[in-house]
Design a protein around this motif. Sequence first.
Motif, PDB file in Angstrom:
ATOM      1  N   CYS A  84     -49.276  34.516  17.539  1.00 36.93           N
ATOM      2  CA  CYS A  84     -48.468  35.702  17.251  1.00 36.93           C
ATOM      3  C   CYS A  84     -49.116  36.554  16.166  1.00 36.93           C
ATOM      4  O   CYS A  84     -49.115  37.794  16.240  1.00 36.93           O
ATOM      5  N   HIS A 132     -50.325  40.142  17.039  1.00 32.77           N
ATOM      6  CA  HIS A 132     -49.291  41.015  16.480  1.00 32.77           C
ATOM      7  C   HIS A 132     -48.019  41.014  17.341  1.00 32.77           C
ATOM      8  O   HIS A 132     -47.458  42.063  17.663  1.00 32.77           O
ATOM      9  N   ASP A 160     -44.063  39.347  17.923  1.00 33.70           N
ATOM     10  CA  ASP A 160     -42.940  38.860  17.131  1.00 33.70           C
ATOM     11  C   ASP A 160     -42.658  37.390  17.448  1.00 33.70           C
ATOM     12  O   ASP A 160     -42.332  37.043  18.586  1.00 33.70           O
ATOM     13  N   ASP A 216     -40.195  35.342  16.475  1.00 35.05           N
ATOM     14  CA  ASP A 216     -38.814  35.022  16.832  1.00 35.05           C
ATOM     15  C   ASP A 216     -38.529  35.369  18.291  1.00 35.05           C
ATOM     16  O   ASP A 216     -37.809  34.643  18.985  1.00 35.05           O
ATOM     17  N   GLU A 217     -39.095  36.477  18.745  1.00 33.88           N
ATOM     18  CA  GLU A 217     -38.894  36.866  20.145  1.00 33.88           C
ATOM     19  C   GLU A 217     -39.612  35.894  21.090  1.00 33.88           C
ATOM     20  O   GLU A 217     -39.064  35.487  22.122  1.00 33.88           O
ATOM     21  N   PRO A 275     -35.323  40.256  15.163  1.00 35.33           N
ATOM     22  CA  PRO A 275     -35.690  41.250  14.144  1.00 35.33           C
ATOM     23  C   PRO A 275     -35.648  42.703  14.600  1.00 35.33           C
ATOM     24  O   PRO A 275     -35.299  43.583  13.825  1.00 35.33           O
ATOM     25  N   HIS A 276     -35.988  42.961  15.860  1.00 31.69           N
ATOM     26  CA  HIS A 276     -36.094  44.354  16.310  1.00 31.69           C
ATOM     27  C   HIS A 276     -34.743  44.994  16.620  1.00 31.69           C
ATOM     28  O   HIS A 276     -34.670  46.201  16.867  1.00 31.69           O
TER      29      HIS A 276
END
Length: 526
Positions: free
Chosen positions: A239, A243, A245, A247-248, A459-460
């Motif tokens: 990750c 780059h 995410d 958590d995703e 997060p997003h």
Amino acid sequence: MGIYLNPGNDGFWESVRSEIYVDKTGLIAQTNQYLNTKQKYICVSRPRRFGKSMTLEMLAAYYSRGCDSWELFQGRKIEGEETFHENLNQYDVIYLNMQQFLIRSREQEITDYLEHMVIEELYEEYGELFSEKETILVYALERIYAKKKKKFVFLIDEWDCVMRERQKSEELQKQYLDFLRNLLKDQTYVALAYMTGILPVKKYGEHSALNMFWEYSMTEQYVFEEYTGFTEEEVKALCERYHMDFDEISSWYDGYRFKKFKHIYNPRSVVAAMICQDFSSFWTSTETYDALKIYMDMDFDGLRADIVQMLGGGEIAINTRSFQNDMRNFKTKDDVLTLLIHLGYLGYNSETKEAFIPNKEIIMEFENAMSTGGWQEIMHILKASDKLLEDTLLGNEESVARGLDSAHTEAASILTYNDENSLSCAVGLAYYSARKDYKLIREFPTGRGFADIVFLPLPHTRKPAMVVELKYNKSSQAAIQQIKDRQYTQALKDYTGEILLVGINYNKEKADKKHECVIENVVKEE
């Protein structure tokens, strides 16, 4: 080098040259430990596209006599092990892809065709030891060992393809198992036998031809846990490099759980996500959902209810021992669920003996399988879950209560409310669509007890976290008060911002048997 005898290192060479290669050479230290011991018979079963063939190519590159693989392993984890140089390219390897033999044999017996092809290559190398007309592979191998003291490493891919693709041909299955037993069991020429497939080898009815194998399956991988898929550390590194995410990625592809390694990721999907720079159902797209639907629709008492509870985030107690390790002989719902574990559609907690749906990618596959009929009530709940989440975020308590009533009515024919655990599963199902933006955690540890359900926003999303407490025949206000008294919100590590406290109660004793809901808003500061 040949096709079956000492196939060389071309396959592993392609792997290490690929855009993404995760170093799993540490597995070789384990197989070196089992060389020429009573533990030399190894069957590692995993779902499709979990790197089984790549592992065999790695082992072939390492053990195959006649090729120089040192540079391929230079700087890899195995290079630092004491046994690395001792066994590097020191063994004759016989590499058998049973899927290919099954396809190519056509009208000929698969084992007859296999023996013919392998003996042909053995004759090129050791022709002075047996006749060119030899047709029995075991005899040729025995002669080679007797005269040259040469031991062989057997690498067998798709060992179970006969069981999976010739399900009704029990005579063929028995003949095939007898062949493998005669080829491998108690044979002095075997230094190591490493088989891979989707199914374990423990039993096929009363026939236990391969009982010398040590099994490492999706219900218990033992020392091979970290090689089953990608570990959390390996995924974090990818990750950062790409780059993406973390958590995703976790929400989509994590969820295979073992005793030491609690987070094992689907390797094929993680690699695809990194290369494509997107999140999607990469693993499940390699096979139609019809394969899953066949097993979901089997008429075993309690199977549908168990599936619904798992869709709601629940974990189901399961007995994996009655499973006959094939895809045809099912006696109980547990047999079906155990097969789904081996196929990768379910995760398994070997400590609690419970099954669960591991991640978003698999949840979507279950949804696809349900969408074509037979699961209309559940599909109605899933479609209504967007509205329920929206009403919750808006604090519309009455609409949330009505939405839960409707979900309960739809699911009543499958799922029975009889305690807070059943209520929790039903509520998790009703909030199904929240998984797009949230990570749902049941029984979230807080230090002062366990919150029933916590929704942690990805997060997003910029959405508030939600702490849901459930009560059965009490009151929704009592649920809210418990969240406050036990300070559940303090356990949301590193989370700051808006948090919704959601108290839900179901009164079975009241005449109307309605849900009640209270929603409060708090802010957790840094």
